[in-house]
Design a protein around this motif. Structure first.
Motif, short mmCIF file in Angstrom:
data_model
loop_
_atom_site.label_atom_id
_atom_site.label_comp_id
_atom_site.label_asym_id
_atom_site.label_seq_id
_atom_site.Cartn_x
_atom_site.Cartn_y
_atom_site.Cartn_z
N SER A 67 0.84 -1.21 0.00
CA SER A 67 0.00 0.00 0.00
C SER A 67 0.87 1.26 0.00
N VAL A 68 1.99 1.20 0.68
CA VAL A 68 2.90 2.36 0.71
C VAL A 68 3.57 2.51 -0.66
N ILE A 69 3.98 1.40 -1.27
CA ILE A 69 4.56 1.45 -2.61
C ILE A 69 3.53 2.03 -3.58
N TYR A 70 2.30 1.60 -3.46
CA TYR A 70 1.22 2.07 -4.32
C TYR A 70 1.13 3.60 -4.27
N ILE A 71 1.25 4.16 -3.08
CA ILE A 71 1.15 5.61 -2.93
C ILE A 71 2.32 6.29 -3.65
N GLY A 72 3.52 5.83 -3.40
CA GLY A 72 4.70 6.43 -4.04
C GLY A 72 4.62 6.34 -5.56
N VAL A 73 4.23 5.18 -6.06
CA VAL A 73 4.12 4.98 -7.50
C VAL A 73 3.02 5.86 -8.08
N SER A 74 1.89 5.93 -7.40
CA SER A 74 0.77 6.71 -7.89
C SER A 74 1.12 8.20 -7.96
N ILE A 75 1.84 8.70 -6.98
CA ILE A 75 2.22 10.12 -6.99
C ILE A 75 3.26 10.38 -8.08
N ALA A 76 4.29 9.55 -8.16
CA ALA A 76 5.37 9.79 -9.12
C ALA A 76 4.96 9.51 -10.56
N TYR A 77 4.13 8.51 -10.76
CA TYR A 77 3.74 8.12 -12.11
C TYR A 77 2.31 8.54 -12.48
N GLY A 78 1.61 9.20 -11.57
CA GLY A 78 0.21 9.53 -11.80
C GLY A 78 -0.06 10.23 -13.12
N LYS A 79 0.69 11.27 -13.40
CA LYS A 79 0.50 12.02 -14.64
C LYS A 79 0.79 11.13 -15.85
N THR A 80 1.82 10.32 -15.76
CA THR A 80 2.18 9.41 -16.84
C THR A 80 1.09 8.35 -17.05
N MET A 81 0.55 7.82 -15.96
CA MET A 81 -0.50 6.80 -16.08
C MET A 81 -1.76 7.39 -16.69
N ILE A 82 -2.10 8.62 -16.30
CA ILE A 82 -3.28 9.27 -16.87
C ILE A 82 -3.06 9.57 -18.35
N ALA A 83 -1.86 10.02 -18.71
CA ALA A 83 -1.55 10.28 -20.14
C ALA A 83 -1.65 8.98 -20.94
#
Length: 175
Positions: A67-83
């Protein structure tokens, strides 16, 4: 805990798809922006659930670490994942031609290093959260979190070596 991670991941993608649907199908640009801005709230809810679960006496498991990894990944890659989701939505649903180009040579290497830097940012965010949770909850029940952090450290180093290999051994275009 794993059910909350799965629920957060499903909710994350539902919100993104709803945002893209609102933008492209319904033509509700402001609604789509609002929906896409909800994704960080999903992350905050997941980390809050993790902290509450541990503070209430749960022994840390791999799921808490994930769950902690999920948060870090989501914040760092969020814009990339949405794109990425935006491009796929346009290609699959709207049947628009893909604008994505395959990268080769030094451009591919630069891209891979840029993505590794995102991984590094993700790791830094996750590390701060790992150690903050360990400090807040206490060290008796958090061994699994430390183990996940150590494993993630190794994965980060391997990812860095692979990313660097694209600069040292550039991928050539196939003619």
């Amino acid at each position: 805990m794993i059910k909350w991670i799965i629920a957060a991941e499903i909710t994350f993608w539902i919100v993104i798809i709803a945002g893209l649907f609102a933008r492209y199908i319904m033509k509700w640009k402001k609604t789509s922006i609002l929906l896409l801005l909800l994704t960080p709230l999903i992350d905050l809810a997941l980390i809050a659930l993790t902290v509450v679960d541990l503070k209430n006496g749960a022994i840390a498991t791999t799921a808490h670490g994930i769950s902690v990894i999920y948060i870090g990944v989501s914040i760092a890659y969020g814009k990339t994942m949405i794109a990425w989701a935006d491009e796929k939505f346009q290609t699959w649903i709207l049947k628009r031609p893909s604008t994505k180009q395959t990268l080769f040579g030094i451009e591919k290497g630069k891209h891979e290093l840029k993505m590794w830097l995102r991984h590094l940012v993700s790791f830094a965010i996750g590390s701060v959260m790992f150690w903050a949770i360990i400090s807040f909850v206490g060290t008796e029940s958090t061994e699994a979190i430390r183990g996940i952090w150590k494993t993630w450290s190794i994965v980060l180093l391997i990812d860095g070596a692979i990313s660097l290999s694209y600069i040292l051994f550039p991928k050539k275009a196939i003619s």
